[in-house]
Scaffold this active site. Structure first.
Site, PDB file in Angstrom:
ATOM      1  CG  ASP A   1      -0.290  -0.315   2.528  1.00 33.64           C
ATOM      2  OD1 ASP A   1       0.955  -0.434   2.559  1.00 33.64           O
ATOM      3  OD2 ASP A   1      -0.989  -0.431   3.533  1.00 33.64           O
TER       4      ASP A   1
ATOM      5  CG  ASP B   1      -8.854   0.126  11.530  1.00 35.57           C
ATOM      6  OD1 ASP B   1      -7.993  -0.682  11.109  1.00 35.57           O
ATOM      7  OD2 ASP B   1      -9.239   1.108  10.862  1.00 35.57           O
TER       8      ASP B   1
ATOM      9  CG  HIS C   1      -5.968  -1.399   8.626  1.00 39.57           C
ATOM     10  ND1 HIS C   1      -6.117  -0.040   8.834  1.00 39.57           N
ATOM     11  CD2 HIS C   1      -4.645  -1.648   8.807  1.00 39.57           C
ATOM     12  CE1 HIS C   1      -4.936   0.490   9.111  1.00 39.57           C
ATOM     13  NE2 HIS C   1      -4.033  -0.469   9.114  1.00 39.57           N
TER      14      HIS C   1
ATOM     15  CD  GLU D   1      -8.653   2.148   7.493  1.00 36.85           C
ATOM     16  OE1 GLU D   1      -8.485   1.129   8.189  1.00 36.85           O
ATOM     17  OE2 GLU D   1      -8.190   3.257   7.815  1.00 36.85           O
TER      18      GLU D   1
HETATM   19  C1  GLP Z   1      -0.465   0.804   8.501  1.00 37.40           C
HETATM   20  C2  GLP Z   1      -0.201  -0.113   7.321  1.00 37.40           C
HETATM   21  C3  GLP Z   1      -0.501  -1.556   7.634  1.00 37.40           C
HETATM   22  C4  GLP Z   1       0.136  -1.947   8.962  1.00 37.40           C
HETATM   23  C5  GLP Z   1      -0.400  -1.067  10.048  1.00 37.40           C
HETATM   24  C6  GLP Z   1       0.105  -1.430  11.428  1.00 37.40           C
HETATM   25  O1  GLP Z   1      -1.794   1.192   8.596  1.00 37.40           O
HETATM   26  N1  GLP Z   1      -0.963   0.288   6.184  1.00 37.40           N
HETATM   27  O2  GLP Z   1      -0.040  -2.376   6.576  1.00 37.40           O
HETATM   28  O3  GLP Z   1      -0.121  -3.307   9.233  1.00 37.40           O
HETATM   29  O4  GLP Z   1      -0.035   0.269   9.748  1.00 37.40           O
HETATM   30  O5  GLP Z   1       1.275  -0.747  11.725  1.00 37.40           O
HETATM   31  P1  GLP Z   1       2.207  -1.101  12.949  1.00 37.40           P
HETATM   32  O6  GLP Z   1       2.971  -2.315  12.551  1.00 37.40           O
HETATM   33  O7  GLP Z   1       3.088   0.108  13.096  1.00 37.40           O
HETATM   34  O8  GLP Z   1       1.335  -1.332  14.112  1.00 37.40           O
END
Ligand code: GLP
Length: 271
Positions: free
Chosen positions: A67, A142, A144, A149
């Site tokens: 992404d 959340d 995702h 989302e």
């Molecule tokens: C972002 C990314 C996700 C990732 C999430 C969690 O929203 N788009 O791919 O899994 O963050 O991030 P973290 O690993 O910092 O908790």
């Protein structure tokens, strides 16, 4: 589902890196799906160490990023903390430290003039590469996957997605705040592989660490499959599924003992 629970973040990271390295050794031209966020950083550091100390060879590996924020893209003229693109994250945290070829690292460019066309091209590009062998994933607060989302179709494809307030809050704290960006100036939309796209990967590996993720991990793995927690789509995947958690992230799982038992059996019988 192979659910592996490790004592702490470093052990989780070492386990995950071991899985990726094993794939690269058995299939040097494998196709990897890469994830951003704080969770996979330890895994990337271990892969960099393996490249440096053990000669882990990325020269034929192909990568696709999950992404990107809409409106931004890799800008090496800026310092790292001022370029919040996921392309930059991958460059700094992994690509520049290993021998992967630049042309083998595909990202969704958030600056594309026609994002819809770009998303279609990305889907085609994944197909042309023969599909993803192993998709690495974190999980958002959340629930995702990537930027799918709550409310995203579980059959969704690569597309533009509006970010929820919780994701904006989480990601502002984690990244944009350090760069001195005002909350309202961070991107409110993203380009993301869809849940349907992710489920087509032959294998998936999800990582989660820390007590903040415990509840959402339990919902995704042991709750109902629902578009409100898009990571719960993991329960629909038909290929190899590995989930690597540290103890804190696993602390709300009802069946943690069962997962440990299965892991011990698999080890004992080399399955
Ligand atoms: C972002 C990314 C996700 C990732 C999430 C969690 O929203 N788009 O791919 O899994 O963050 O991030 P973290 O690993 O910092 O908790």
């Amino acid at each position: 589902m192979n659910i592996i629970i490790r004592e702490n973040y470093n052990e989780m990271s070492r386990y995950a890196a071991g899985i990726i390295a094993g794939l690269i050794r058995s299939k040097p031209d494998c196709v990897l799906g890469m994830a951003t966020g704080s969770t996979p950083i330890g895994t990337y550091r271990e892969l960099i160490r393996m490249h440096r100390d053990e000669g882990l060879d990325f020269s034929n590996v192909r990568c696709f990023n999950l992404d990107e924020y809409l409106g931004i893209g890799l800008d090496l003229s800026k310092p790292y903390n001022e370029d919040q693109s996921y392309a930059r994250f991958m460059y700094e945290e992994l690509f520049k430290n290993i021998n992967i070829k630049k042309e083998n690292t595909s990202v969704l460019d958030g600056r594309a003039k026609d994002p819809g066309k770009l998303c279609k091209w990305y889907e085609d590009e994944i197909k042309r590469a023969g599909g993803i062998d192993l998709q690495l994933l974190g999980i958002g607060g959340d629930g995702h996957w990537a930027f799918n989302e709550p409310g995203s179709s579980l059959a969704s494809r690569t597309r533009v997605q509006a970010l929820t307030k919780q994701t904006l809050d989480d990601n502002y704290e984690m990244f944009y705040k350090n760069a001195g960006t005002a909350r309202e100036d961070m991107p409110h939309f993203a380009l993301t592989m869809g849940i349907g796209t992710i489920l087509e990967a032959r294998n998936i590996m999800m990582l989660a660490s820390g007590i903040k993720k415990a509840e959402v991990v339990a919902k995704a793995l042991e709750g109902p499959v629902t578009s409100q927690i898009t990571a719960s789509a993991i329960q629909l995947h038909s290929g190899g599924i590995t989930v690597v958690l540290d103890k804190d992230a696993a602390s709300r799982l009802v069946y943690a003992d069962r997962y440990a038992h299965v892991e011990a059996l698999r080890k004992r019988y080399s399955i």
